[in-house]
Design a protein around this motif. Sequence first.
Motif, mmCIF file in Angstrom:
data_model
loop_
_atom_site.group_PDB
_atom_site.id
_atom_site.type_symbol
_atom_site.label_atom_id
_atom_site.label_comp_id
_atom_site.label_asym_id
_atom_site.label_seq_id
_atom_site.Cartn_x
_atom_site.Cartn_y
_atom_site.Cartn_z
ATOM 1 N N ASN A 138 107.122 28.530 9.502
ATOM 2 C CA ASN A 138 108.351 27.792 9.552
ATOM 3 C C ASN A 138 108.448 27.282 11.015
ATOM 4 O OD1 ASN A 138 111.521 27.443 10.293
ATOM 5 N ND2 ASN A 138 111.219 26.752 8.083
ATOM 6 N N TYR A 139 108.727 25.959 11.334
ATOM 7 C CA TYR A 139 108.772 25.524 12.776
ATOM 8 C C TYR A 139 109.875 26.204 13.511
ATOM 9 C CZ TYR A 139 108.790 22.289 16.758
ATOM 10 O OH TYR A 139 108.749 21.824 17.745
ATOM 11 N N ASP A 140 111.142 26.264 12.799
ATOM 12 C CA ASP A 140 112.265 26.627 13.553
ATOM 13 C C ASP A 140 111.898 28.117 13.772
ATOM 14 O OD1 ASP A 140 113.331 24.248 13.770
ATOM 15 O OD2 ASP A 140 114.279 24.318 11.644
ATOM 16 N N VAL A 141 111.420 28.982 12.934
ATOM 17 C CA VAL A 141 111.516 30.235 13.074
ATOM 18 C C VAL A 141 110.301 30.607 14.368
ATOM 19 C CG1 VAL A 141 110.676 32.544 12.209
ATOM 20 C CG2 VAL A 141 111.947 31.029 10.716
ATOM 21 N N ILE A 164 109.411 32.332 19.864
ATOM 22 C CA ILE A 164 108.862 31.929 21.205
ATOM 23 C C ILE A 164 109.726 31.989 22.247
ATOM 24 C CG2 ILE A 164 107.942 30.158 22.499
ATOM 25 C CD1 ILE A 164 106.344 29.541 19.938
ATOM 26 N N LYS A 165 111.254 31.328 22.086
ATOM 27 C CA LYS A 165 112.140 31.127 22.796
ATOM 28 C C LYS A 165 112.666 32.765 23.004
ATOM 29 C CE LYS A 165 116.665 28.837 23.669
ATOM 30 N NZ LYS A 165 117.216 30.022 24.325
ATOM 31 N N ALA A 166 113.068 33.479 22.158
ATOM 32 C CA ALA A 166 113.399 34.832 22.259
ATOM 33 C C ALA A 166 112.563 35.559 23.508
ATOM 34 C CB ALA A 166 113.633 35.568 21.128
ATOM 35 N N ALA A 167 111.399 35.454 23.020
ATOM 36 C CA ALA A 167 110.363 36.189 23.837
ATOM 37 C C ALA A 167 110.192 35.706 25.361
ATOM 38 C CB ALA A 167 108.732 35.966 23.389
ATOM 39 N N ASP A 179 113.211 30.508 -1.792
ATOM 40 C CA ASP A 179 113.289 29.304 -0.947
ATOM 41 C C ASP A 179 113.759 30.035 0.585
ATOM 42 O OD1 ASP A 179 113.996 27.069 -0.007
ATOM 43 O OD2 ASP A 179 115.711 26.674 -1.120
ATOM 44 N N VAL A 180 112.817 30.420 1.335
ATOM 45 C CA VAL A 180 113.147 30.900 2.597
ATOM 46 C C VAL A 180 112.246 30.439 3.735
ATOM 47 C CG1 VAL A 180 113.779 33.062 1.655
ATOM 48 C CG2 VAL A 180 111.388 32.983 2.162
ATOM 49 N N ARG A 181 112.856 30.530 4.846
ATOM 50 C CA ARG A 181 111.986 30.241 6.176
ATOM 51 C C ARG A 181 110.993 31.317 6.197
ATOM 52 N NH1 ARG A 181 117.029 28.808 7.106
ATOM 53 N NH2 ARG A 181 117.671 30.662 8.426
ATOM 54 N N HIS A 182 109.852 31.382 7.117
ATOM 55 C CA HIS A 182 109.181 32.437 7.198
ATOM 56 C C HIS A 182 108.612 32.509 8.632
ATOM 57 C CE1 HIS A 182 106.076 29.547 6.219
ATOM 58 N NE2 HIS A 182 105.008 30.344 6.121
ATOM 59 N N GLY A 183 108.172 33.762 9.189
ATOM 60 C CA GLY A 183 107.599 33.890 10.221
ATOM 61 C C GLY A 183 106.552 35.148 10.346
ATOM 62 N N LEU A 184 105.658 35.359 11.346
ATOM 63 C CA LEU A 184 104.876 36.459 11.269
ATOM 64 C C LEU A 184 104.757 36.795 12.749
ATOM 65 C CD1 LEU A 184 102.629 38.497 10.400
ATOM 66 C CD2 LEU A 184 100.903 36.494 10.422
ATOM 67 N N ILE A 185 104.963 38.126 13.085
ATOM 68 C CA ILE A 185 104.787 38.721 14.455
ATOM 69 C C ILE A 185 104.148 40.098 14.393
ATOM 70 C CG2 ILE A 185 106.929 37.456 15.521
ATOM 71 C CD1 ILE A 185 108.090 40.278 15.493
ATOM 72 N N GLY A 186 103.811 40.620 15.432
ATOM 73 C CA GLY A 186 103.090 41.737 15.308
ATOM 74 C C GLY A 186 102.269 42.408 16.532
ATOM 75 N N ALA A 187 102.172 43.510 16.965
ATOM 76 C CA ALA A 187 101.510 44.152 17.980
ATOM 77 C C ALA A 187 100.002 43.721 18.108
ATOM 78 C CB ALA A 187 101.641 45.664 18.137
ATOM 79 N N GLY A 188 99.432 43.450 19.135
ATOM 80 C CA GLY A 188 98.334 42.972 19.068
ATOM 81 C C GLY A 188 97.122 44.211 18.528
ATOM 82 N N VAL A 189 96.202 43.997 17.579
ATOM 83 C CA VAL A 189 95.450 45.013 17.099
ATOM 84 C C VAL A 189 94.079 44.397 17.101
ATOM 85 C CG1 VAL A 189 94.667 46.333 14.958
ATOM 86 C CG2 VAL A 189 97.149 46.125 15.690
ATOM 87 N N TYR A 190 93.126 45.239 17.851
ATOM 88 C CA TYR A 190 91.635 44.806 17.665
ATOM 89 C C TYR A 190 90.884 45.395 16.737
ATOM 90 C CZ TYR A 190 87.040 43.781 19.550
ATOM 91 O OH TYR A 190 85.666 43.400 19.710
ATOM 92 N N ALA A 191 89.846 44.865 16.564
ATOM 93 C CA ALA A 191 88.796 45.485 15.261
ATOM 94 C C ALA A 191 89.618 45.600 13.871
ATOM 95 C CB ALA A 191 88.176 46.860 15.751
ATOM 96 N N SER A 192 90.289 44.765 13.500
ATOM 97 C CA SER A 192 91.151 44.494 12.013
ATOM 98 C C SER A 192 90.184 44.854 11.085
ATOM 99 C CB SER A 192 91.917 43.373 11.940
ATOM 100 O OG SER A 192 91.035 42.220 11.896
ATOM 101 N N HIS A 193 90.747 45.813 10.209
ATOM 102 C CA HIS A 193 90.028 46.323 8.874
ATOM 103 C C HIS A 193 88.987 47.293 9.184
ATOM 104 C CE1 HIS A 193 91.706 43.570 5.584
ATOM 105 N NE2 HIS A 193 92.654 44.091 6.228
#
Length: 345
Positions: free
Chosen positions: A270-273, A278-281, A309-323
Amino acid sequence: MEKKNYIDYIVEETKKILAIASPSGYTKEVAEYVLGEYRALGYEPKLTVKGGVLVALGGKNKEDAVMLEAHIDTLGAIVTEIKSNGRLKVSPIGGMNANNAEAENCRVATRFSGTFEGTCQLSNASVHVNGDYSDTKRSWDEMEIVLDEKADSREETEKLGIMAGDFVCFDPRTTVTKTGYIKSRFLDDKLSVGILLGYAKYLKEENITTERMVYQHITVYEEVGHGGAASIPEGVTEVISVDMGCVGDGLSCKETQVSICAKDSRGPYNYDVVTGLIKAAKDNDLDFAVDVYPYYGSDADVALTAGYDVRHGLIGAGVYASHGYERSHKDGVKNTFELLRAYLG
């Protein structure tokens, strides 16, 4: 309490959660642990019918609520066959890759006879015997679980109580270095579960009431695609997955940063999320990156697919070598925690 102590708490809780095996479909024990930890913090969590953990953290506006999601299920395998030599053929759970499961210690969790130790190996794994060792493609058809038991036939393994459908849980090999790196299998997404517990602890101990109602949902089927498809409370208008941030070629995120995902393989968030995150960061001088993940799907994606019917976003701590054998850093944890604080108020 100083903020740095919340990070210490997050890392310690992550280590405890990582120590409890929980491939998708085998998550009861770790869910019970997380329930107990929320109760110890003073909350009233509920176990969902699917086996996840849902908890209300409080907040003023219940009609514009936000739900944070992280998952405690991990990759793993399941027994499909007991071979004539007593070893086990398995099928992967989630994106467990045969290439990096080779030579990993594991446990076979039976339904009625306890657990048994073993190792995931290439069939005929002795280099001095197998002339095709180097040329053999590592696929699950070529792998087997070698039990640490005197069981050299199908009948002897069956007598142990092992059967098709038993879960295979891989050793996470968790370690935290003096330089702040966190290395383990299954940081995806147990590190984020630790972060959500840390945020819940922060709200309770600082006696903070957020402007919006905040829920947390610890899901148990994310790795197989339907973790976030249910249990979104009435009044929730926004779902944010707190999952691993991708680190790799073509992306800007580092393990020390919080990643804000603009788009994954299912489409844009979602664009607004995303803009609000980004603004908060930026406003709080956090170390962050914005990236597009080429091969990724989240619980927040699944919530929309399920019809919410929701807005959605995704954040997380950087993780290398996923899985694989994954790595993050305490600074990435701190930046993710601080972004939740900044964004939710």
